[in-house]
Design an enzyme around this catalytic site. Structure first.
Site, PDB file in Angstrom:
ATOM      1  N   CYS A  14       0.870  -1.181   0.000  1.00 56.89           N
ATOM      2  CA  CYS A  14       0.000   0.000   0.000  1.00 56.89           C
ATOM      3  C   CYS A  14       0.901   1.224   0.000  1.00 56.89           C
ATOM      4  O   CYS A  14       2.052   1.151  -0.468  1.00 56.89           O
ATOM      5  CB  CYS A  14      -0.974  -0.032   1.179  1.00 56.89           C
ATOM      6  SG  CYS A  14      -0.194  -0.102   2.815  1.00 56.89           S
ATOM      7  N   ASN A  17       2.224   1.309   4.421  1.00 56.66           N
ATOM      8  CA  ASN A  17       2.526   0.015   5.041  1.00 56.66           C
ATOM      9  C   ASN A  17       2.258   0.036   6.554  1.00 56.66           C
ATOM     10  O   ASN A  17       2.989  -0.597   7.327  1.00 56.66           O
ATOM     11  CB  ASN A  17       3.971  -0.419   4.744  1.00 56.66           C
ATOM     12  CG  ASN A  17       4.290  -1.868   5.131  1.00 56.66           C
ATOM     13  OD1 ASN A  17       5.412  -2.185   5.510  1.00 56.66           O
ATOM     14  ND2 ASN A  17       3.316  -2.745   5.062  1.00 56.66           N
ATOM     15  N   CYS A  19      -1.472   0.556   7.424  1.00 54.34           N
ATOM     16  CA  CYS A  19      -2.920   0.303   7.544  1.00 54.34           C
ATOM     17  C   CYS A  19      -3.363  -0.917   6.732  1.00 54.34           C
ATOM     18  O   CYS A  19      -3.689  -1.959   7.297  1.00 54.34           O
ATOM     19  CB  CYS A  19      -3.722   1.533   7.092  1.00 54.34           C
ATOM     20  SG  CYS A  19      -3.407   3.014   8.074  1.00 54.34           S
ATOM     21  N   ARG A  20      -3.384  -0.788   5.401  1.00 55.18           N
ATOM     22  CA  ARG A  20      -3.999  -1.835   4.573  1.00 55.18           C
ATOM     23  C   ARG A  20      -3.122  -3.057   4.346  1.00 55.18           C
ATOM     24  O   ARG A  20      -3.573  -4.198   4.561  1.00 55.18           O
ATOM     25  CB  ARG A  20      -4.424  -1.244   3.219  1.00 55.18           C
ATOM     26  CG  ARG A  20      -5.577  -0.267   3.332  1.00 55.18           C
ATOM     27  CD  ARG A  20      -5.722   0.558   2.075  1.00 55.18           C
ATOM     28  NE  ARG A  20      -4.573   1.450   1.883  1.00 55.18           N
ATOM     29  CZ  ARG A  20      -4.367   2.197   0.817  1.00 55.18           C
ATOM     30  NH1 ARG A  20      -5.219   2.150  -0.184  1.00 55.18           N
ATOM     31  NH2 ARG A  20      -3.313   2.989   0.753  1.00 55.18           N
ATOM     32  N   SER A  21      -1.870  -2.842   3.901  1.00 56.53           N
ATOM     33  CA  SER A  21      -1.050  -4.030   3.576  1.00 56.53           C
ATOM     34  C   SER A  21      -0.697  -4.863   4.813  1.00 56.53           C
ATOM     35  O   SER A  21      -0.616  -6.090   4.697  1.00 56.53           O
ATOM     36  CB  SER A  21       0.187  -3.660   2.757  1.00 56.53           C
ATOM     37  OG  SER A  21       1.008  -2.721   3.410  1.00 56.53           O
ATOM     38  N   ASP A 130      -8.405   3.719   1.410  1.00 59.97           N
ATOM     39  CA  ASP A 130      -7.398   4.092   2.408  1.00 59.97           C
ATOM     40  C   ASP A 130      -8.117   4.582   3.673  1.00 59.97           C
ATOM     41  O   ASP A 130      -8.800   5.608   3.640  1.00 59.97           O
ATOM     42  CB  ASP A 130      -6.517   5.198   1.825  1.00 59.97           C
ATOM     43  CG  ASP A 130      -5.367   5.561   2.749  1.00 59.97           C
ATOM     44  OD1 ASP A 130      -5.366   5.103   3.912  1.00 59.97           O
ATOM     45  OD2 ASP A 130      -4.469   6.295   2.305  1.00 59.97           O
TER      46      ASP A 130
HETATM   47  P1  4NP Z   1      -1.796   2.702   4.167  1.00 62.25           P
HETATM   48  O1  4NP Z   1      -2.453   4.044   4.778  1.00 62.25           O
HETATM   49  O2  4NP Z   1      -1.209   3.076   2.814  1.00 62.25           O
HETATM   50  O3  4NP Z   1      -2.933   1.769   4.037  1.00 62.25           O
HETATM   51  O4  4NP Z   1      -0.731   2.246   5.151  1.00 62.25           O
HETATM   52  C1  4NP Z   1      -1.736   5.243   4.917  1.00 62.25           C
HETATM   53  C2  4NP Z   1      -0.886   5.383   5.977  1.00 62.25           C
HETATM   54  C3  4NP Z   1      -0.191   6.591   6.137  1.00 62.25           C
HETATM   55  C4  4NP Z   1      -0.368   7.612   5.230  1.00 62.25           C
HETATM   56  C5  4NP Z   1      -1.221   7.444   4.155  1.00 62.25           C
HETATM   57  C6  4NP Z   1      -1.902   6.246   3.992  1.00 62.25           C
HETATM   58  N1  4NP Z   1       0.316   8.848   5.410  1.00 62.25           N
HETATM   59  O5  4NP Z   1       0.109   9.760   4.613  1.00 62.25           O
HETATM   60  O6  4NP Z   1       1.124   8.968   6.349  1.00 62.25           O
END
Ligand code: 4NP
Length: 169
Positions: A14, A17, A19-21, A130
């Protein structure tokens, strides 16, 4: 050693790294454990951005996974690396932006197959949303999606590996 003795390597990607992955990795590992085939696989996750490198998953991800009986608290965020394209057989992108970024960095000689997570559910071109800027319900929705999609992914991978072994015989 023939191909059937090699581990099958799967990487979930993602943006952050956290939240989703990590949830996709946790769900996929759980399906492997439930089928007693974890030792045949190498599973990891990464982010196209390195903003959270070295950090634990988001506390909301850890909580929803724990609520589902899965401990992802030992995972640590890392950035997608060029070596990943040689190392992993399957690279699974959480959304279309991740897919575009992964493909844009893909070396020409890369052997990994890069696909979109929710394509496993039979509807093409959909994103795992997201949840980072939303509330806990977003994390619950992500868990439901990746739990189903990683289950289908595993079926697809096992079918492909059976087919390749049959061809070798
Ligand atoms: P992820 O979510 O891609 O599912 O891990 C996010 C985590 C952090 C951020 C964006 C999306 N950020 O902008 O810090």
């Amino acid at each position: 050693m023939n191909n059937s003795d090699m581990p099958i390597r799967v990487l979930f990607v993602c943006l952050g790294n956290i939240c989703r992955s990590p949830l996709a990795e946790g769900a996929f590992r759980t399906h492997l454990k439930n089928r007693n085939i974890l030792s045949r696989f190498v599973v990891d996750s990464a982010g196209t951005g390195g903003y959270h490198a070295g950090e634990k998953p988001d506390p909301r991800s850890i909580k929803i996974a724990r609520d589902m009986g899965v401990d992802i608290s030992q995972q640590r965020s890392r950035k997608l690396e060029l070596d990943d394209y040689q190392h992993f057989d399957y690279i699974i992108a959480m959304d279309r932006t991740n897919l575009r970024d992964i493909n844009a960095r893909k070396p020409t000689q890369a052997t990994s197959q890069v696909t979109l997570m929710l394509d496993e559910l039979g509807v093409k071109g959909q994103d795992v949303p997201d949840p980072y800027y939303g509330g806990p319900s977003g994390f619950e929705q992500v868990w439901k999606l990746v739990d189903r999609a990683t289950h289908s992914l595993l079926d697809r991978i096992l079918t492909a590996s059976t087919d390749s072994v049959t061809r070798l015989d």
